[in-house]
Design a protein around this motif. Structure first.
Motif, PDB file in Angstrom:
ATOM      1  N   VAL A  66       0.824  -1.212   0.000  1.00  0.00           N
ATOM      2  CA  VAL A  66       0.000   0.000   0.000  1.00  0.00           C
ATOM      3  C   VAL A  66       0.856   1.259   0.000  1.00  0.00           C
ATOM      4  CG1 VAL A  66      -1.749   1.287   1.277  1.00  0.00           C
ATOM      5  CG2 VAL A  66      -1.861  -1.171   1.220  1.00  0.00           C
ATOM      6  N   LEU A  67       1.849   1.307   0.855  1.00  0.00           N
ATOM      7  CA  LEU A  67       2.598   2.541   1.072  1.00  0.00           C
ATOM      8  C   LEU A  67       3.814   2.699   0.168  1.00  0.00           C
ATOM      9  CD1 LEU A  67       2.381   2.526   4.954  1.00  0.00           C
ATOM     10  CD2 LEU A  67       0.955   3.798   3.341  1.00  0.00           C
ATOM     11  N   SER A  68       4.197   1.657  -0.519  1.00  0.00           N
ATOM     12  CA  SER A  68       5.342   1.738  -1.425  1.00  0.00           C
ATOM     13  C   SER A  68       4.931   1.493  -2.873  1.00  0.00           C
ATOM     14  CB  SER A  68       6.403   0.721  -1.001  1.00  0.00           C
ATOM     15  OG  SER A  68       7.469   0.718  -1.903  1.00  0.00           O
ATOM     16  N   GLN A  69       4.078   0.494  -3.084  1.00  0.00           N
ATOM     17  CA  GLN A  69       3.644   0.158  -4.435  1.00  0.00           C
ATOM     18  C   GLN A  69       2.306   0.795  -4.798  1.00  0.00           C
ATOM     19  OE1 GLN A  69       3.652  -4.090  -4.811  1.00  0.00           O
ATOM     20  NE2 GLN A  69       5.700  -4.276  -3.985  1.00  0.00           N
ATOM     21  N   PHE A  70       1.583   1.321  -3.807  1.00  0.00           N
ATOM     22  CA  PHE A  70       0.298   1.994  -3.976  1.00  0.00           C
ATOM     23  C   PHE A  70      -0.744   1.100  -4.640  1.00  0.00           C
ATOM     24  CE2 PHE A  70       3.644   5.261  -4.133  1.00  0.00           C
ATOM     25  CZ  PHE A  70       3.396   5.827  -2.892  1.00  0.00           C
ATOM     26  N   LEU A  71      -0.766  -0.166  -4.240  1.00  0.00           N
ATOM     27  CA  LEU A  71      -1.788  -1.107  -4.686  1.00  0.00           C
ATOM     28  C   LEU A  71      -2.748  -1.351  -3.528  1.00  0.00           C
ATOM     29  CD1 LEU A  71       0.446  -3.754  -6.499  1.00  0.00           C
ATOM     30  CD2 LEU A  71      -0.904  -1.952  -7.560  1.00  0.00           C
ATOM     31  N   GLY A  72      -4.013  -1.495  -3.808  1.00  0.00           N
ATOM     32  CA  GLY A  72      -5.005  -1.781  -2.778  1.00  0.00           C
ATOM     33  C   GLY A  72      -5.415  -0.566  -1.973  1.00  0.00           C
ATOM     34  N   LEU A  73      -5.398   0.603  -2.596  1.00  0.00           N
ATOM     35  CA  LEU A  73      -5.723   1.821  -1.869  1.00  0.00           C
ATOM     36  C   LEU A  73      -7.210   1.949  -1.533  1.00  0.00           C
ATOM     37  CD1 LEU A  73      -3.456   4.436  -3.648  1.00  0.00           C
ATOM     38  CD2 LEU A  73      -3.198   3.497  -1.361  1.00  0.00           C
ATOM     39  N   CYS A  74      -8.094   1.367  -2.343  1.00  0.00           N
ATOM     40  CA  CYS A  74      -9.532   1.507  -2.108  1.00  0.00           C
ATOM     41  C   CYS A  74      -9.932   0.947  -0.740  1.00  0.00           C
ATOM     42  CB  CYS A  74     -10.323   0.857  -3.234  1.00  0.00           C
ATOM     43  SG  CYS A  74     -12.093   1.033  -3.061  1.00  0.00           S
ATOM     44  N   PRO A  75      -9.636  -0.312  -0.425  1.00  0.00           N
ATOM     45  CA  PRO A  75      -9.978  -0.783   0.923  1.00  0.00           C
ATOM     46  C   PRO A  75      -9.125  -0.127   1.999  1.00  0.00           C
ATOM     47  CG  PRO A  75      -8.893  -2.524  -0.315  1.00  0.00           C
ATOM     48  CD  PRO A  75      -9.128  -1.390  -1.262  1.00  0.00           C
ATOM     49  N   PHE A  76      -7.905   0.236   1.667  1.00  0.00           N
ATOM     50  CA  PHE A  76      -7.017   0.883   2.636  1.00  0.00           C
ATOM     51  C   PHE A  76      -7.627   2.193   3.134  1.00  0.00           C
ATOM     52  CE2 PHE A  76      -3.367   3.846   3.337  1.00  0.00           C
ATOM     53  CZ  PHE A  76      -2.836   3.242   4.458  1.00  0.00           C
ATOM     54  N   LEU A  77      -8.156   2.988   2.228  1.00  0.00           N
ATOM     55  CA  LEU A  77      -8.751   4.263   2.608  1.00  0.00           C
ATOM     56  C   LEU A  77     -10.192   4.109   3.074  1.00  0.00           C
ATOM     57  CD1 LEU A  77      -7.357   6.457  -0.302  1.00  0.00           C
ATOM     58  CD2 LEU A  77      -6.538   6.372   2.056  1.00  0.00           C
ATOM     59  N   GLY A  78     -10.918   3.137   2.521  1.00  0.00           N
ATOM     60  CA  GLY A  78     -12.332   3.013   2.814  1.00  0.00           C
ATOM     61  C   GLY A  78     -12.679   2.278   4.094  1.00  0.00           C
ATOM     62  N   VAL A  79     -11.853   1.332   4.504  1.00  0.00           N
ATOM     63  CA  VAL A  79     -12.191   0.490   5.653  1.00  0.00           C
ATOM     64  C   VAL A  79     -11.360   0.861   6.879  1.00  0.00           C
ATOM     65  CG1 VAL A  79     -12.471  -1.918   6.405  1.00  0.00           C
ATOM     66  CG2 VAL A  79     -12.774  -1.333   4.026  1.00  0.00           C
ATOM     67  N   SER A  80     -10.622   1.931   6.814  1.00  0.00           N
ATOM     68  CA  SER A  80      -9.715   2.267   7.910  1.00  0.00           C
ATOM     69  C   SER A  80     -10.296   3.280   8.883  1.00  0.00           C
ATOM     70  CB  SER A  80      -8.394   2.786   7.343  1.00  0.00           C
ATOM     71  OG  SER A  80      -8.627   3.940   6.562  1.00  0.00           O
ATOM     72  N   LYS A  81     -11.617   3.286   9.068  1.00  0.00           N
ATOM     73  CA  LYS A  81     -12.227   4.236  10.002  1.00  0.00           C
ATOM     74  C   LYS A  81     -12.165   3.736  11.439  1.00  0.00           C
ATOM     75  CE  LYS A  81     -15.216   6.255   6.582  1.00  0.00           C
ATOM     76  NZ  LYS A  81     -16.554   6.376   6.043  1.00  0.00           N
ATOM     77  N   ARG A 119      -6.721   7.441  12.474  1.00  0.00           N
ATOM     78  CA  ARG A 119      -8.005   8.069  12.144  1.00  0.00           C
ATOM     79  C   ARG A 119      -8.929   8.135  13.356  1.00  0.00           C
ATOM     80  NH1 ARG A 119     -10.378   6.172   6.396  1.00  0.00           N
ATOM     81  NH2 ARG A 119     -11.883   7.795   6.925  1.00  0.00           N
ATOM     82  N   GLU A 120      -8.898   7.109  14.203  1.00  0.00           N
ATOM     83  CA  GLU A 120      -9.716   7.158  15.419  1.00  0.00           C
ATOM     84  C   GLU A 120      -9.258   8.290  16.332  1.00  0.00           C
ATOM     85  OE1 GLU A 120      -9.813   3.360  17.388  1.00  0.00           O
ATOM     86  OE2 GLU A 120     -11.229   2.518  15.944  1.00  0.00           O
ATOM     87  N   LYS A 121      -7.956   8.494  16.427  1.00  0.00           N
ATOM     88  CA  LYS A 121      -7.431   9.584  17.264  1.00  0.00           C
ATOM     89  C   LYS A 121      -7.736  10.949  16.643  1.00  0.00           C
ATOM     90  CE  LYS A 121      -5.348   6.991  20.311  1.00  0.00           C
ATOM     91  NZ  LYS A 121      -5.899   6.832  21.626  1.00  0.00           N
ATOM     92  N   ALA A 140     -11.065  23.088   8.502  1.00  0.00           N
ATOM     93  CA  ALA A 140     -12.199  22.707   7.648  1.00  0.00           C
ATOM     94  C   ALA A 140     -11.787  22.170   6.276  1.00  0.00           C
ATOM     95  CB  ALA A 140     -13.157  23.883   7.492  1.00  0.00           C
ATOM     96  N   PRO A 141     -10.836  22.775   5.572  1.00  0.00           N
ATOM     97  CA  PRO A 141     -10.497  22.239   4.242  1.00  0.00           C
ATOM     98  C   PRO A 141      -9.858  20.842   4.281  1.00  0.00           C
ATOM     99  CG  PRO A 141      -9.644  24.476   4.485  1.00  0.00           C
ATOM    100  CD  PRO A 141     -10.158  24.050   5.821  1.00  0.00           C
ATOM    101  N   PHE A 142      -9.328  20.455   5.445  1.00  0.00           N
ATOM    102  CA  PHE A 142      -8.661  19.160   5.564  1.00  0.00           C
ATOM    103  C   PHE A 142      -9.539  18.071   6.171  1.00  0.00           C
ATOM    104  CE2 PHE A 142      -4.977  21.960   5.245  1.00  0.00           C
ATOM    105  CZ  PHE A 142      -4.230  21.287   4.296  1.00  0.00           C
ATOM    106  N   ARG A 143     -10.739  18.401   6.595  1.00  0.00           N
ATOM    107  CA  ARG A 143     -11.602  17.412   7.225  1.00  0.00           C
ATOM    108  C   ARG A 143     -12.009  16.334   6.231  1.00  0.00           C
ATOM    109  NH1 ARG A 143     -14.899  21.860  10.331  1.00  0.00           N
ATOM    110  NH2 ARG A 143     -13.394  22.210  11.989  1.00  0.00           N
ATOM    111  N   GLY A 144     -12.126  15.121   6.751  1.00  0.00           N
ATOM    112  CA  GLY A 144     -12.547  14.000   5.905  1.00  0.00           C
ATOM    113  C   GLY A 144     -11.373  13.377   5.176  1.00  0.00           C
TER     114      GLY A 144
END
Length: 191
Positions: A18-33, A155-157, A165-169
């Protein structure tokens, strides 16, 4: 044995999917709440990538190569990955309904998660045998799990912080993921 350890460390930390090859970003960003959901997704990804690495390696070595049809590897790998994800989805739906519900649409997205296919193709590209393929697959998935759990914890923290405001979310999540990628570059000195 030392070669397997180098593959494991390299796949999990140095060349983090994820952090070096940038593969699998959709679940990485979507399920990391939430950390619990991220850990569940990480477990599902570990199972799918490890099993996909094993099955794809066996199919490639004992079917595609002997029949000289290696040009079909991408299609065959996609079909195998889709079948494995369907198996995981049915298992979670029956035996772990809360996790199944919390993963939502992201569970079927493992099928289209380019990290799973990327690992299978990397194993072929680097001419790994079956054991090395499984170690590479497991380590890559472990690296994915480590990354998604770290991001979920951050993200929890961040929910309790005063973010402009421009950086929220998603913007602050992308900045955080970028900083994590920079931090993981520090592992490049390990190998």
């Amino acid at each position: 044995m030392s070669e397997l350890i180098i593959i494991a460390i390299g796949s999990a930390l140095v060349s983090n999917v994820v952090l070096s090859q940038f593969l699998g970003l959709c679940p990485f960003l979507g399920v990391s709440k939430k950390v619990e959901t991220a850990a569940g997704m990480g477990t599902a990804v570990i199972f799918v990538i490890t099993l996909a690495s094993l099955v794809c390696s066996v199919i490639y070595e004992f079917l595609l190569q002997p029949l000289n049809i290696t040009y079909l590897q991408t299609i065959v790998f996609i079909l195998l990955i889709a079948a494995l994800v369907q198996f995981v989805e049915m298992f979670l739906k029956k035996y772990m309904p809360p996790l199944y519900e919390s993963l939502g649409v992201y569970l079927p997205l493992i099928t289209t998660n380019c990290a799973v296919l990327g690992v299978a193709l990397t194993n072929v590209q680097k001419t790994y045998g079956i054991l090395k393929s499984v170690v590479n697959g497991f380590s890559t998935a472990l690296g994915f799990t480590i990354s998604i759990i770290i991001l979920a914890g951050i993200r929890e923290k961040m929910e309790h912080n005063d973010v402009p405001a421009p950086f929220r979310g998603m913007p602050i999540v992308l900045v955080t993921a970028g900083l994590m990628a920079i931090a993981f570059c520090g592992f490049s000195g390990l190998l």
